[in-house]
Design a protein around this motif. Structure first.
Motif, mmCIF file in Angstrom:
data_model
loop_
_atom_site.group_PDB
_atom_site.id
_atom_site.type_symbol
_atom_site.label_atom_id
_atom_site.label_comp_id
_atom_site.label_asym_id
_atom_site.label_seq_id
_atom_site.Cartn_x
_atom_site.Cartn_y
_atom_site.Cartn_z
ATOM 1 N N GLY A 9 6.292 -9.770 8.198
ATOM 2 C CA GLY A 9 5.160 -9.048 7.635
ATOM 3 C C GLY A 9 3.830 -9.603 8.105
ATOM 4 N N VAL A 10 3.793 -10.099 9.322
ATOM 5 C CA VAL A 10 2.599 -10.787 9.829
ATOM 6 C C VAL A 10 1.405 -9.860 10.048
ATOM 7 N N THR A 11 1.629 -8.553 10.184
ATOM 8 C CA THR A 11 0.483 -7.659 10.373
ATOM 9 C C THR A 11 -0.093 -7.176 9.048
ATOM 10 N N GLY A 12 0.534 -7.532 7.941
ATOM 11 C CA GLY A 12 0.007 -7.178 6.626
ATOM 12 C C GLY A 12 -1.170 -8.052 6.250
ATOM 13 N N MET A 13 -1.788 -7.726 5.124
ATOM 14 C CA MET A 13 -2.994 -8.430 4.697
ATOM 15 C C MET A 13 -2.766 -9.934 4.529
ATOM 16 N N THR A 14 -1.738 -10.318 3.812
ATOM 17 C CA THR A 14 -1.477 -11.735 3.581
ATOM 18 C C THR A 14 -0.933 -12.409 4.826
ATOM 19 N N GLY A 15 -0.030 -11.734 5.523
ATOM 20 C CA GLY A 15 0.598 -12.320 6.703
ATOM 21 C C GLY A 15 -0.374 -12.660 7.810
ATOM 22 N N ASN A 16 -1.308 -11.752 8.111
ATOM 23 C CA ASN A 16 -2.222 -12.047 9.221
ATOM 24 C C ASN A 16 -3.242 -13.104 8.835
ATOM 25 N N GLU A 17 -3.622 -13.163 7.568
ATOM 26 C CA GLU A 17 -4.543 -14.218 7.136
ATOM 27 C C GLU A 17 -3.867 -15.586 7.193
ATOM 28 N N CYS A 72 8.582 -15.887 4.034
ATOM 29 C CA CYS A 72 8.919 -14.468 3.992
ATOM 30 C C CYS A 72 8.018 -13.789 2.977
ATOM 31 N N ILE A 73 7.024 -13.067 3.468
ATOM 32 C CA ILE A 73 6.081 -12.415 2.573
ATOM 33 C C ILE A 73 6.106 -10.898 2.739
ATOM 34 N N ALA A 74 7.020 -10.408 3.556
ATOM 35 C CA ALA A 74 7.123 -8.969 3.761
ATOM 36 C C ALA A 74 7.690 -8.326 2.512
ATOM 37 N N GLY A 75 7.264 -7.159 2.246
ATOM 38 C CA GLY A 75 7.807 -6.490 1.084
ATOM 39 C C GLY A 75 7.172 -5.136 0.882
ATOM 40 N N ASN A 76 7.698 -4.459 -0.056
ATOM 41 C CA ASN A 76 7.256 -3.134 -0.387
ATOM 42 C C ASN A 76 6.938 -3.141 -1.879
ATOM 43 N N ALA A 77 5.982 -3.960 -2.267
ATOM 44 C CA ALA A 77 5.732 -4.266 -3.671
ATOM 45 C C ALA A 77 5.433 -3.040 -4.527
ATOM 46 N N ALA A 78 4.713 -2.080 -4.012
ATOM 47 C CA ALA A 78 4.295 -0.945 -4.838
ATOM 48 C C ALA A 78 5.340 0.171 -4.902
ATOM 49 N N ARG A 79 6.322 0.122 -4.069
ATOM 50 C CA ARG A 79 7.303 1.201 -4.011
ATOM 51 C C ARG A 79 8.190 1.195 -5.261
ATOM 52 N N ASN A 80 8.311 2.343 -5.881
ATOM 53 C CA ASN A 80 9.164 2.533 -7.051
ATOM 54 C C ASN A 80 8.768 1.654 -8.238
ATOM 55 N N MET A 81 7.501 1.360 -8.370
ATOM 56 C CA MET A 81 7.053 0.561 -9.512
ATOM 57 C C MET A 81 6.295 1.465 -10.486
ATOM 58 N N TRP A 82 6.441 1.195 -11.752
ATOM 59 C CA TRP A 82 5.731 1.900 -12.805
ATOM 60 C C TRP A 82 4.675 0.982 -13.379
ATOM 61 N N PHE A 83 3.475 1.493 -13.570
ATOM 62 C CA PHE A 83 2.406 0.711 -14.156
ATOM 63 C C PHE A 83 2.011 1.341 -15.492
#
Length: 84
Positions: A9-17, A72-83
């Motif tokens: 997930g290196v191109t994501g916000m946390t990964g690239n930083e 390992c910081i890759a993920g799909n955190a918002a997918r299928n989540m209820w808030f």
């Protein structure tokens, strides 16, 4: 002596930083991503850095180097989540 990190997930916000900070301190980063929620543009400016290697996750990955640590910081955190 530098440390070798592999970041998924290196191109994501946390990964690239995280990759930028590690490269700046002299570590070596092998990053990969599948571009689900980001693009290569986020790391384009560090692709030529000697301490950075990038691999597209869709292709076969074979690392023949000794790995000091894996983050390992890759993920799909918002997918299928209820808030509520």
């Amino acid at each position: 002596m530098s440390t070798l990190f592999i970041i998924s997930g290196v191109t994501g916000m946390t990964g690239n930083e995280l990759a930028r900070k590690m490269i700046k301190r002299g570590d070596h980063v092998i990053g990969f991503d599948n571009f689900f929620a980001s693009s290569l543009d986020t790391v384009r400016d560090i692709l030529s850095e000697p301490g950075f290697e990038f691999y597209e996750m869709a292709r076969h990955l074979s690392f023949s180097k000794i790995v000091s640590a894996t983050l390992c910081i890759a993920g799909n955190a918002a997918r299928n989540m209820w808030f509520a």
